[in-house]
Design an enzyme around this catalytic site. Structure first.
Site, PDB file in Angstrom:
ATOM      1  N   GLU A  64       0.849  -1.187   0.000  1.00 43.39           N
ATOM      2  CA  GLU A  64       0.000   0.000   0.000  1.00 43.39           C
ATOM      3  C   GLU A  64       0.885   1.237   0.000  1.00 43.39           C
ATOM      4  O   GLU A  64       2.007   1.200   0.499  1.00 43.39           O
ATOM      5  CB  GLU A  64      -0.919   0.018   1.225  1.00 43.39           C
ATOM      6  CG  GLU A  64      -1.841  -1.175   1.335  1.00 43.39           C
ATOM      7  CD  GLU A  64      -2.890  -1.253   0.237  1.00 43.39           C
ATOM      8  OE1 GLU A  64      -3.215  -0.213  -0.378  1.00 43.39           O
ATOM      9  OE2 GLU A  64      -3.386  -2.361  -0.015  1.00 43.39           O
ATOM     10  N   ASP A 108     -19.362  -9.224  -8.227  1.00 42.69           N
ATOM     11  CA  ASP A 108     -19.169  -8.374  -7.052  1.00 42.69           C
ATOM     12  C   ASP A 108     -18.416  -7.090  -7.399  1.00 42.69           C
ATOM     13  O   ASP A 108     -18.694  -6.036  -6.828  1.00 42.69           O
ATOM     14  CB  ASP A 108     -18.428  -9.126  -5.943  1.00 42.69           C
ATOM     15  CG  ASP A 108     -18.352  -8.306  -4.669  1.00 42.69           C
ATOM     16  OD1 ASP A 108     -19.414  -7.856  -4.177  1.00 42.69           O
ATOM     17  OD2 ASP A 108     -17.235  -8.082  -4.172  1.00 42.69           O
TER      18      ASP A 108
END
Length: 158
Positions: free
Chosen positions: A52, A77
């Site tokens: 990240e 989804d």
């Protein structure tokens, strides 16, 4: 929606299928789009290490990601996730794949500041390869083939 961008996004998120998060028993999570399992997620999830970016600096973290029973569930989804989250509304109105992926990045889909450029780079490479394969697999007709009787093709005996 530009399917070449979806393919490229999935390729980036999974390392071309080599890094799909796995369940504890070794089965695939089929998470093809890197969607995390936040508090609103009630389905299965898997914990894995992820890279990240925080304030532009890459760092390794542990995170929970959604897990699906099939690849199709991942696609369904993904679309539902984008539609449910108003922050992606502008991206979903995009007319091109580039506008779409840049809109996702702007809305915070990924923390990598180069996310959209990476996805678009993969898409461009895939399209270039696809075009090259199409050219190579196109059968030639007689009129496409030139047969020359020029001197360079017929060396003199001597």
């Amino acid at each position: 929606m530009d399917t070449s961008v979806l393919l490229a996004q999935s390729a980036l998120e999974t390392g071309w299928g080599r890094h799909i998060p796995r369940r504890a028993d070794g089965r695939s999570s089929f998470n093809l789009f890197g969607i995390k399992a936040d508090r609103s997620w009630t389905g299965d999830s898997v914990g894995v290490g992820t890279l990240e970016y925080r304030n532009g600096v890459a760092q390794r973290e542990q995170a929970r990601f959604r897990a699906y029973e099939t690849p199709a569930e991942s696609f369904v989804d993904y679309v539902a996730f984008l539609n449910r989250n108003p922050r992606y509304g502008e991206a979903l109105k995009s007319r091109t794949g580039e506008e779409f992926i840049r809109g996702l990045q702007k809305a915070g889909y990924a923390t990598d500041p180069r996310y959209a450029n990476k996805v678009l780079g993969i898409r461009d490479r895939v399209l270039a390869i696809s075009a090259a394969v199409d050219v190579q697999s196109t059968p030639q007709t007689k009129s496409d083939t030139q047969v020359s009787a020029a001197p360079a093709d017929n060396p003199a005996k001597g």
